[in-house]
Design an enzyme around this catalytic site. Structure first.
Site, PDB file in Angstrom:
ATOM      1  N   TYR B 124       0.831  -1.184   0.000  1.00 21.08           N
ATOM      2  CA  TYR B 124       0.000   0.000   0.000  1.00 21.08           C
ATOM      3  C   TYR B 124       0.875   1.246   0.000  1.00 21.08           C
ATOM      4  O   TYR B 124       1.737   1.406   0.852  1.00 21.08           O
ATOM      5  CB  TYR B 124      -0.932   0.027   1.221  1.00 21.08           C
ATOM      6  CG  TYR B 124      -1.837   1.230   1.161  1.00 21.08           C
ATOM      7  CD1 TYR B 124      -2.876   1.263   0.223  1.00 21.08           C
ATOM      8  CD2 TYR B 124      -1.628   2.342   1.959  1.00 21.08           C
ATOM      9  CE1 TYR B 124      -3.684   2.372   0.111  1.00 21.08           C
ATOM     10  CE2 TYR B 124      -2.430   3.462   1.855  1.00 21.08           C
ATOM     11  CZ  TYR B 124      -3.464   3.471   0.921  1.00 21.08           C
ATOM     12  OH  TYR B 124      -4.253   4.582   0.798  1.00 21.08           O
ATOM     13  N   GLN B 186     -10.691   0.895   1.181  1.00 21.41           N
ATOM     14  CA  GLN B 186     -11.110   0.054   0.051  1.00 21.41           C
ATOM     15  C   GLN B 186      -9.927  -0.676  -0.591  1.00 21.41           C
ATOM     16  O   GLN B 186     -10.066  -1.810  -1.063  1.00 21.41           O
ATOM     17  CB  GLN B 186     -11.911   0.858  -0.987  1.00 21.41           C
ATOM     18  CG  GLN B 186     -11.230   2.068  -1.577  1.00 21.41           C
ATOM     19  CD  GLN B 186     -11.436   3.337  -0.741  1.00 21.41           C
ATOM     20  OE1 GLN B 186     -11.694   3.263   0.469  1.00 21.41           O
ATOM     21  NE2 GLN B 186     -11.292   4.498  -1.361  1.00 21.41           N
ATOM     22  N   ASN B 209      -3.039   6.340   6.846  1.00 19.61           N
ATOM     23  CA  ASN B 209      -3.674   7.098   7.931  1.00 19.61           C
ATOM     24  C   ASN B 209      -4.384   6.148   8.903  1.00 19.61           C
ATOM     25  O   ASN B 209      -4.298   4.931   8.768  1.00 19.61           O
ATOM     26  CB  ASN B 209      -4.641   8.143   7.353  1.00 19.61           C
ATOM     27  CG  ASN B 209      -5.777   7.499   6.559  1.00 19.61           C
ATOM     28  OD1 ASN B 209      -6.076   6.320   6.723  1.00 19.61           O
ATOM     29  ND2 ASN B 209      -6.404   8.274   5.707  1.00 19.61           N
ATOM     30  N   SER B 233       4.088   9.322  12.407  1.00 22.56           N
ATOM     31  CA  SER B 233       5.545   9.235  12.331  1.00 22.56           C
ATOM     32  C   SER B 233       6.216  10.007  13.476  1.00 22.56           C
ATOM     33  O   SER B 233       5.633  10.928  14.045  1.00 22.56           O
ATOM     34  CB  SER B 233       5.994   9.785  10.981  1.00 22.56           C
ATOM     35  OG  SER B 233       7.356   9.500  10.761  1.00 22.56           O
ATOM     36  N   GLN B 255      10.770  16.105  10.330  1.00 25.22           N
ATOM     37  CA  GLN B 255       9.720  15.249  10.885  1.00 25.22           C
ATOM     38  C   GLN B 255       8.408  16.017  11.022  1.00 25.22           C
ATOM     39  O   GLN B 255       7.331  15.510  10.690  1.00 25.22           O
ATOM     40  CB  GLN B 255      10.157  14.714  12.251  1.00 25.22           C
ATOM     41  CG  GLN B 255       9.195  13.721  12.851  1.00 25.22           C
ATOM     42  CD  GLN B 255       8.988  12.523  11.961  1.00 25.22           C
ATOM     43  OE1 GLN B 255       9.942  11.915  11.479  1.00 25.22           O
ATOM     44  NE2 GLN B 255       7.747  12.193  11.665  1.00 25.22           N
ATOM     45  N   HIS B 258       5.805  16.300   8.189  1.00 23.58           N
ATOM     46  CA  HIS B 258       5.045  15.119   7.730  1.00 23.58           C
ATOM     47  C   HIS B 258       3.552  15.308   7.940  1.00 23.58           C
ATOM     48  O   HIS B 258       2.750  15.033   7.054  1.00 23.58           O
ATOM     49  CB  HIS B 258       5.497  13.863   8.476  1.00 23.58           C
ATOM     50  CG  HIS B 258       6.527  13.080   7.737  1.00 23.58           C
ATOM     51  ND1 HIS B 258       6.327  12.595   6.476  1.00 23.58           N
ATOM     52  CD2 HIS B 258       7.779  12.709   8.068  1.00 23.58           C
ATOM     53  CE1 HIS B 258       7.401  11.951   6.058  1.00 23.58           C
ATOM     54  NE2 HIS B 258       8.318  12.003   7.011  1.00 23.58           N
ATOM     55  N   GLU B 322      10.468   5.750  16.545  1.00 20.19           N
ATOM     56  CA  GLU B 322      10.580   5.206  15.185  1.00 20.19           C
ATOM     57  C   GLU B 322      11.966   5.555  14.612  1.00 20.19           C
ATOM     58  O   GLU B 322      12.683   4.690  14.129  1.00 20.19           O
ATOM     59  CB  GLU B 322       9.473   5.811  14.317  1.00 20.19           C
ATOM     60  CG  GLU B 322       9.475   5.308  12.881  1.00 20.19           C
ATOM     61  CD  GLU B 322       8.518   6.105  11.994  1.00 20.19           C
ATOM     62  OE1 GLU B 322       8.060   7.196  12.433  1.00 20.19           O
ATOM     63  OE2 GLU B 322       8.246   5.659  10.873  1.00 20.19           O
ATOM     64  N   HIS B 323      12.321   6.839  14.647  1.00 16.53           N
ATOM     65  CA  HIS B 323      13.642   7.293  14.192  1.00 16.53           C
ATOM     66  C   HIS B 323      14.387   7.890  15.369  1.00 16.53           C
ATOM     67  O   HIS B 323      13.822   8.677  16.127  1.00 16.53           O
ATOM     68  CB  HIS B 323      13.508   8.391  13.133  1.00 16.53           C
ATOM     69  CG  HIS B 323      12.659   8.022  11.960  1.00 16.53           C
ATOM     70  ND1 HIS B 323      11.324   8.376  11.869  1.00 16.53           N
ATOM     71  CD2 HIS B 323      12.944   7.339  10.835  1.00 16.53           C
ATOM     72  CE1 HIS B 323      10.832   7.920  10.732  1.00 16.53           C
ATOM     73  NE2 HIS B 323      11.780   7.282  10.075  1.00 16.53           N
ATOM     74  N   ASP B 356      15.171   7.820   4.905  1.00 19.79           N
ATOM     75  CA  ASP B 356      13.846   7.943   4.287  1.00 19.79           C
ATOM     76  C   ASP B 356      13.906   7.628   2.796  1.00 19.79           C
ATOM     77  O   ASP B 356      12.927   7.150   2.219  1.00 19.79           O
ATOM     78  CB  ASP B 356      13.304   9.370   4.453  1.00 19.79           C
ATOM     79  CG  ASP B 356      12.867   9.658   5.885  1.00 19.79           C
ATOM     80  OD1 ASP B 356      12.684   8.708   6.656  1.00 19.79           O
ATOM     81  OD2 ASP B 356      12.720  10.853   6.232  1.00 19.79           O
ATOM     82  N   GLU B 410       3.789 -36.284  29.216  1.00 17.78           N
ATOM     83  CA  GLU B 410       2.680 -35.417  28.808  1.00 17.78           C
ATOM     84  C   GLU B 410       1.400 -36.228  28.518  1.00 17.78           C
ATOM     85  O   GLU B 410       0.441 -35.687  27.955  1.00 17.78           O
ATOM     86  CB  GLU B 410       3.083 -34.567  27.591  1.00 17.78           C
ATOM     87  CG  GLU B 410       4.139 -33.499  27.939  1.00 17.78           C
ATOM     88  CD  GLU B 410       4.369 -32.458  26.840  1.00 17.78           C
ATOM     89  OE1 GLU B 410       3.793 -32.614  25.745  1.00 17.78           O
ATOM     90  OE2 GLU B 410       5.122 -31.502  27.090  1.00 17.78           O
ATOM     91  N   HIS B 415       1.849 -40.062  20.576  1.00 18.49           N
ATOM     92  CA  HIS B 415       3.155 -39.489  20.233  1.00 18.49           C
ATOM     93  C   HIS B 415       4.266 -40.495  20.517  1.00 18.49           C
ATOM     94  O   HIS B 415       5.162 -40.709  19.704  1.00 18.49           O
ATOM     95  CB  HIS B 415       3.406 -38.202  21.034  1.00 18.49           C
ATOM     96  CG  HIS B 415       2.628 -37.019  20.540  1.00 18.49           C
ATOM     97  ND1 HIS B 415       1.253 -36.967  20.541  1.00 18.49           N
ATOM     98  CD2 HIS B 415       3.039 -35.825  20.018  1.00 18.49           C
ATOM     99  CE1 HIS B 415       0.855 -35.800  20.048  1.00 18.49           C
ATOM    100  NE2 HIS B 415       1.921 -35.090  19.721  1.00 18.49           N
TER     101      HIS B 415
END
Lengths: 429, 429
Positions: B124, B186, B209, B233, B255, B258, B322-323, B356, B410, B415
């Site tokens: 995506y 979608q 998003n 982010s 940053q 963004h 994240e960074h 990036d 067990e 087994h």
């Protein structure tokens, strides 16, 4: 066993379908227990332990005395067996350690990945009809190799209010210090949210029934990582005229005895062997202590006859079984064609039980077709790989203009500026 | 920027909290769209594309003509930049390939892991205010290296009903054939359930998003794997008196531009540098085309002053950014103490923008503290490691008794029997 002959490809999906579980009821139970644990901590956990496990405890913390007692109760030959299994599992999982490789992608630009342990992990060991101490090995050993700092283990207590000696002995052997007597949804909740006794963890591992699974999926939505989604255990066995029907039947039964919902499928291109396997199944079934469970699972099991090897492997890969036993002479040849499976057992002398306990591979594996996108638990499951990069003057000179160009195309001029401001300084030095 | 001085450890959790999103409304939107796609396929996807992207399409399939046109529209210097970035990202991700190692855990017992591509993956690529062709590189390159067979790419069309030329050019460059003009919930639904045009995939990757994220988490519950959960982010910058305030400010702004919800934190033990950074922020901000967005993010950003390096690294690791940019002279020293982060940028000349776009590391990284348990996208994200094992006569002789012993403990006699039946044959041979 239902025998299905040469099914048309259009019917495969329907044939290979796993049972669907209605999640809605599970979810409301899980939500209720979680809210109670968030509000009332240990008290809620103790209440649910009384409600579901029928034991009244004053604490869920396993004491040192209980561990000392367990060590005495496990006999020497079981201790020896556990140690041998531990050694094999350790060897295989240690071999998954990867040294850090520094890659200079462009002159002056160095990049690498560093494996870093997940600091706090929770291991769930199911209770029920048997003490599954083998799961302690399968989850605890890679957690220790990864150097996870806080390893929490939860397992439901028996009617005596204790954990099985073999579980406590094994946990102690591999060095797990925080052991709690609680199971089911309340154990997952305790590890996800933390209580007075149980530390909150970052990732939860381990098999369990549909309630445990629903609980794991719910905490996953709230930001706690989990090993993988799961459904009932499964085996697919591939047999041909070189197969030993007794071996094949024993593998099908080993899976069938797990639970009434166990998924058992025999794939073959040799219609002739089915009757021999069925005969063996009948003979071996009557000897099994858990025959009542196994026979229900067998009723829902299938023997599928395919027209040729291509169809056979296509269908097996479409099924994506948790365990795949290729019980034929030339097992490697078909083994090379496996695209989707959790763990593969090659040849006549490699039963699933070997991997369940002691060969070295992990037994926490993707079920329900998840093997199409997930693998089983391995060393990587207990670490995350942090990427690092370091750029020199030469490096920023080399890739700076590329980054500026790309940032402008994405309309991110702040990104561009973070390069330009450095590049100008380097160029005008 | 809020300046926070020497916060007490008991306040850290509150200080480092990310914004919480109310999921309940998201979920009902996602459920409605998914049901519609399951029932009406492409028709539903086209309707939602009209509703949300304001374009009426007759098909979401990108034609060869559109790709040919895109190739003409991308200028040569951008093509050169994309190719250079491609080469670096390829080098770094190819280096993550691990050869199969066969481990003999016990004499006659061989175990190994085999990396196997996830056959069908969905990528995506978000739309919105800029064409994020860099995400095509970051997801498409490891998918190609992993040899995923079916690689599907979805991205929302612009007002002209097309994808940006740079997105189409990049996708074509790395060999992606199935490109669709659809975005948002979608797009995730189309890839998860399949439509007449869009193939159903096993794993879905990519940022988006909060609606896209809710959609990914919902398909994950239905058995489709996803790369990771995600939030807005983030960057954390560590600075001290050796830092260049202009560089630090440029990284904070990169940053902040963004989105209004971007998370920006400056960590330091040197209160003295804050004013210099603030001054630079003011100066650089006015030059930014996206200053309206960046200034909102900056208002919520924090500069946190800690008493010493231990507190500083503890708090950074608790934040799990994240960074993480360590913009000081001796960056390696602190770099060694990073326990939780998505990607780390060492030294004055290693801005986040490098990662990036073009250094080679992946930019799809865990946000919202998920770096405590997750890593970013890498080559492993596109494969699963199937375990294999093969046991010889000698092997079953060596580990058979161990397995029998453990299976009996067990209470799994089926087994045990799958071993005994083979062991007896081998011993009595």
């Amino acid at each position: 066993m239902k025998i299905i002959k040469y099914p048309n490809r259009s019917t495969w999906n329907e044939l290979l379908k796993r049972p669907e579980i209605d999640r809605s009821e599970l979810e409301s139970v899980v939500t209720k227990i979680f809210n109670d644990i968030k509000n009332n901590g240990d008290k809620a956990v103790l209440n649910y332990t009384f409600k579901y496990d029928k034991v009244k405890l004053s604490t869920i913390i396993v004491s040192e005395g209980e561990i000392a007692e367990a060590k005495k109760l496990v006999n020497d030959s079981l201790k020896k067996a556990i140690t041998e299994a531990r050694n094999n599992i350790e060897r295989f999982h240690i071999s998954q350690n990867i040294p850090t490789k520094i890659i200079e992608t462009t002159q002056g630009v160095k990049c690498w990945q560093k494996s870093t342990p997940i600091k706090k992990v929770g291991l769930y060991v199911p209770g029920g009809t048997a003490p599954l101490f083998s799961t302690v090995l399968m989850l605890g050993i890679p957690a220790m190799i990864a150097r996870c700092k806080e390893i929490v283990l939860c397992s439901p207590p028996g009617k005596d209010g204790k954990l099985a000696p073999s579980i406590l002995y094994t946990a102690d052997l591999i060095g797990i210090k925080k052991i709690f007597k609680t199971g089911g949804v309340q154990a997952i909740g305790a590890m996800a949210f933390g209580t007075e006794s149980v530390p909150k963890v970052y990732k939860i591992f381990g098999p369990g029934n549909q309630y445990v699974m629903a609980a794991k999926q719910k905490v996953n939505l709230e930001g706690i990582a989990i090993d993988m989604p799961a459904g009932p255990s499964e085996v697919a066995v591939i047999a041909d005229k070189t197969s030993n029907p007794a071996y094949v039947a024993s593998d099908l039964l080993a899976q069938a005895e797990h639970g009434k919902d166990s998924q058992v499928i025999l794939f073959t291109t040799e219609a002739g062997i089915i009757q021999d396997v069925l005969k063996e199944l009948d003979q071996q079934l009557v000897e099994l202590p858990r025959k009542d469970i196994a026979s229900v699972a067998l009723e829902n099991s299938k023997a599928i006859i395919l027209g040729n090897e291509v169809d056979l492997m296509d269908m097996v890969n479409e099924y994506a079984p948790e365990h795949l036993i290729i019980s034929i002479d030339d097992a490697e040849k078909l083994g090379d064609k496996v695209l989707n499976a959790g763990s593969v057992f090659l040849g006549h002398l490699t039963p699933e039980s070997a991997g369940d306990y002691a060969s070295g591979t992990n037994h926490t594996l993707p079920t329900k077709g998840f093997a199409k996108a997930y693998n089983g638990v391995n060393l990587d499951s207990f670490v995350k790989k942090i990427t690092f990069q370091q750029i020199s003057e030469n490096g920023i000179f080399n890739i700076g203009p590329t980054i500026e160009m790309m940032a402008m195309e994405e309309n991110l001029y702040g990104h561009k500026n973070s390069i330009s401001i450095r590049l100008n300084k380097v160029i005008n030095k």
